[in-house]
Design an enzyme around this catalytic site. Structure first.
Site, short mmCIF file in Angstrom:
data_model
loop_
_atom_site.label_atom_id
_atom_site.label_comp_id
_atom_site.label_asym_id
_atom_site.label_seq_id
_atom_site.Cartn_x
_atom_site.Cartn_y
_atom_site.Cartn_z
CB THR A 20 -0.97 0.03 1.19
OG1 THR A 20 -0.25 -0.12 2.41
CG2 THR A 20 -2.00 -1.11 1.07
CD GLN A 95 -1.90 -14.02 1.22
OE1 GLN A 95 -1.51 -13.34 2.16
NE2 GLN A 95 -3.13 -14.50 1.16
CG HIS A 115 -2.56 -15.43 -4.81
ND1 HIS A 115 -3.02 -14.54 -3.85
CD2 HIS A 115 -2.85 -16.67 -4.32
CE1 HIS A 115 -3.56 -15.21 -2.84
NE2 HIS A 115 -3.46 -16.49 -3.10
CB CYS A 126 -3.63 -23.30 -26.54
SG CYS A 126 -2.96 -21.62 -26.75
CB CYS A 151 -5.94 -21.65 -29.74
SG CYS A 151 -6.35 -21.08 -28.06
CB THR A 189 -1.49 -11.33 4.78
OG1 THR A 189 -2.52 -12.30 4.50
CG2 THR A 189 -0.57 -11.87 5.85
#
Length: 251
Positions: A20, A95, A115, A126, A151, A189
């Site tokens: 932040t 994260q 993540h 694909c 694709c 977190t």
């Protein structure tokens, strides 16, 4: 914060709160993205994203406007990199998808991105990969929902959306680090998103000293050895300085 020995293995789990100060808003804090706009969560929810072209178009606009592209590491990121440079064994489990730990100087091999990362684009059909820069250039050129050029499949950032499983290998390595570490810091977190949050409990169960640095209470506060509410940019450099070898000095 005492050490077990002269060179403890330090594991640092970081969430949105650490970034932040770099201008990247968090999600669940008092000023978090989800609290201000609950509908925004749909933009990073896999089922909504895959089913609704309008959600994808809004997601691409959000990506293009993301503060990630101009953010730079702050004092907390730099403190982690500084500790790593002293030779102290450090592993970052994050994260976040912003890449700021690596930008601060932590070697990529020591950063586990639970993540994924926002700088790569993945085809959901694909598996072809390209850069986010290339995809956003297509959006700017008039493709509001760019398709895979290999694709024709749906493209998304190489991040783990709500409703998707974490990469099994990355998670397994994070679990191994949590079990082996001497000190485990959970920084910025909420410790509400599983399975990442469970790493804090796992570390404590295996004897690590658990330190939580977060402005808001977390479910793991009762088992922590230390809970710090001070601003992360002030608290983390102080805490990590205590773990540096005695003969080291800041660069």
């Amino acid at each position: 914060m005492a050490e077990r020995d002269s060179a403890p293995l330090v594991a640092i789990l970081t969430g949105a709160g650490i970034s932040t100060d770099s201008g990247i808003p968090d999600y669940r804090g008092p000023q978090g993205v989800w609290r201000k706009d609950p509908e925004a969560e749909k933009l990073v929810t896999y089922a909504y994203y895959m089913a609704d072209p309008d959600i994808r178009r809004r997601s691409w606009r959000m990506r293009g406007e993301s503060p990630v592209w101009t953010a730079v590491p702050n004092a907390a990121h730099q403190a982690i990199a500084r500790l790593e440079r002293t030779g102290t064994p450090v592993r970052v489990i994050t994260q976040n998808v912003d890449g700021l730990h690596q930008a601060a100087g932590v070697p990529g091999r020591k950063v586990l991105e639970l993540h994924g990362n926002a700088r790569t684009v993945l085809c959901t059909e694909c598996g072809a990969r390209s850069t986010m820069e290339q995809a956003l250039a297509r959006v700017a050129a008039g493709e509001p929902d760019p398709a895979c050029q290999t694709c024709g499949g749906v493209l998304k950032s190489a991040t783990v959306m709500f409703g998707q499983q974490l990469d099994g290998e990355v998670l397994a390595e994070a679990v191994a680090v949590a079990k082996a570490c001497d000190v485990f810091l959970a920084v910025g977190t909420s410790l509400q998103v599983q399975p990442a949050a469970s790493l804090a409990g796992l570390a404590a169960e295996h004897g690590a000293r658990l330190v939580i640095v977060n402005a808001e209470p977390t479910p793991y506060d009762p088992i922590a050895d230390e809970v710090v509410r001070d601003p992360i940019g002030q608290a983390l450099p102080r805490l990590l300085a205590e773990l540096q070898p005695g003969d080291s000095s800041p660069p």
